[in-house]
Design a protein around this motif. Structure first.
Motif, PDB file in Angstrom:
ATOM      1  N   UNK A 146       0.828  -1.200   0.000  1.00 24.69           N
ATOM      2  CA  UNK A 146       0.000   0.000   0.000  1.00 24.69           C
ATOM      3  C   UNK A 146       0.869   1.260   0.000  1.00 24.69           C
ATOM      4  N   UNK A 147       1.940   1.244   0.794  1.00 25.43           N
ATOM      5  CA  UNK A 147       2.842   2.401   0.827  1.00 25.43           C
ATOM      6  C   UNK A 147       3.542   2.596  -0.518  1.00 25.43           C
ATOM      7  N   UNK A 148       3.902   1.507  -1.170  1.00 25.55           N
ATOM      8  CA  UNK A 148       4.517   1.595  -2.500  1.00 25.55           C
ATOM      9  C   UNK A 148       3.525   2.195  -3.492  1.00 25.55           C
ATOM     10  N   UNK A 149       2.272   1.752  -3.421  1.00 28.35           N
ATOM     11  CA  UNK A 149       1.230   2.286  -4.305  1.00 28.35           C
ATOM     12  C   UNK A 149       1.036   3.783  -4.077  1.00 28.35           C
ATOM     13  N   UNK A 150       0.932   4.195  -2.827  1.00 24.96           N
ATOM     14  CA  UNK A 150       0.742   5.609  -2.496  1.00 24.96           C
ATOM     15  C   UNK A 150       1.948   6.428  -2.953  1.00 24.96           C
ATOM     16  N   UNK A 151       3.152   5.920  -2.733  1.00 27.17           N
ATOM     17  CA  UNK A 151       4.360   6.624  -3.163  1.00 27.17           C
ATOM     18  C   UNK A 151       4.420   6.741  -4.683  1.00 27.17           C
ATOM     19  N   UNK A 152       4.012   5.684  -5.380  1.00 24.88           N
ATOM     20  CA  UNK A 152       3.978   5.720  -6.840  1.00 24.88           C
ATOM     21  C   UNK A 152       3.012   6.779  -7.344  1.00 24.88           C
ATOM     22  N   UNK A 153       1.848   6.877  -6.710  1.00 24.24           N
ATOM     23  CA  UNK A 153       0.878   7.905  -7.083  1.00 24.24           C
ATOM     24  C   UNK A 153       1.437   9.299  -6.816  1.00 24.24           C
ATOM     25  N   UNK A 154       2.151   9.436  -5.717  1.00 23.71           N
ATOM     26  CA  UNK A 154       2.769  10.721  -5.386  1.00 23.71           C
ATOM     27  C   UNK A 154       3.799  11.112  -6.446  1.00 23.71           C
ATOM     28  N   UNK A 155       4.633  10.176  -6.842  1.00 16.81           N
ATOM     29  CA  UNK A 155       5.622  10.459  -7.884  1.00 16.81           C
ATOM     30  C   UNK A 155       4.952  10.829  -9.204  1.00 16.81           C
ATOM     31  N   UNK A 156       3.885  10.138  -9.547  1.00 17.17           N
ATOM     32  CA  UNK A 156       3.148  10.466 -10.766  1.00 17.17           C
ATOM     33  C   UNK A 156       2.584  11.879 -10.690  1.00 17.17           C
ATOM     34  N   UNK A 157       2.059  12.253  -9.537  1.00 18.99           N
ATOM     35  CA  UNK A 157       1.533  13.591  -9.346  1.00 18.99           C
ATOM     36  C   UNK A 157       2.631  14.640  -9.535  1.00 18.99           C
ATOM     37  N   UNK A 158       3.812  14.396  -8.967  1.00 17.92           N
ATOM     38  CA  UNK A 158       4.927  15.336  -9.107  1.00 17.92           C
ATOM     39  C   UNK A 158       5.376  15.458 -10.560  1.00 17.92           C
ATOM     40  N   UNK A 159       5.462  14.338 -11.251  1.00 24.85           N
ATOM     41  CA  UNK A 159       5.851  14.351 -12.666  1.00 24.85           C
ATOM     42  C   UNK A 159       4.837  15.137 -13.483  1.00 24.85           C
TER      43      UNK A 159
END
Length: 120
Positions: free
Chosen positions: A16-29
């Protein structure tokens, strides 16, 4: 059944933390790409119907780890009759993320951050 068997509680937490972090990175990009579009004069909005309740919840989950590191409490006051809006989802997510991350950055440790959304 998962391809490699069921996940235990600790594994589910990490996934779940990996998923949330991935979404965060996508948002930043996406924010970086949007800034480039604005500078080039090629910004276009992708309007769709959005649930503000869901967006606030999703962005709160994205920043929960940052808030946890400073022992901050995030308090939600979201009206039950909060209507959906028509907006660009990525832009609204970016705005909410920036507001919350700035609140976390500038709130002293053990403080409280409030999110209030209501219909006017």
């Amino acid at each position: 059944m998962k391809p490699f068997g069921p996940l235990n509680g600790k594994q589910k937490t990490y996934v779940n933390k990996i998923l949330i972090s991935g979404k965060h990175l996508l948002l930043l990009i996406n924010q970086i790409l949007d800034m480039a579009k604005v500078e080039a004069g090629k910004m276009q909005l992708e309007l769709s119907g959005l649930s503000m309740k869901n967006l606030i919840h999703e962005i709160s989950l994205l920043v929960a780890d940052m808030a946890g590191k400073k022992k901050l409490n995030i308090v939600h006051e979201i009206a039950e009759d909060l209507p959906d809006i028509k907006a660009d989802e990525l832009k609204v997510k970016g705005i909410l993320y920036n507001l919350l991350s700035n609140a976390i950055k500038f709130t002293p440790e053990n403080g409280t951050i409030g999110i209030r959304a209501k219909k006017n």
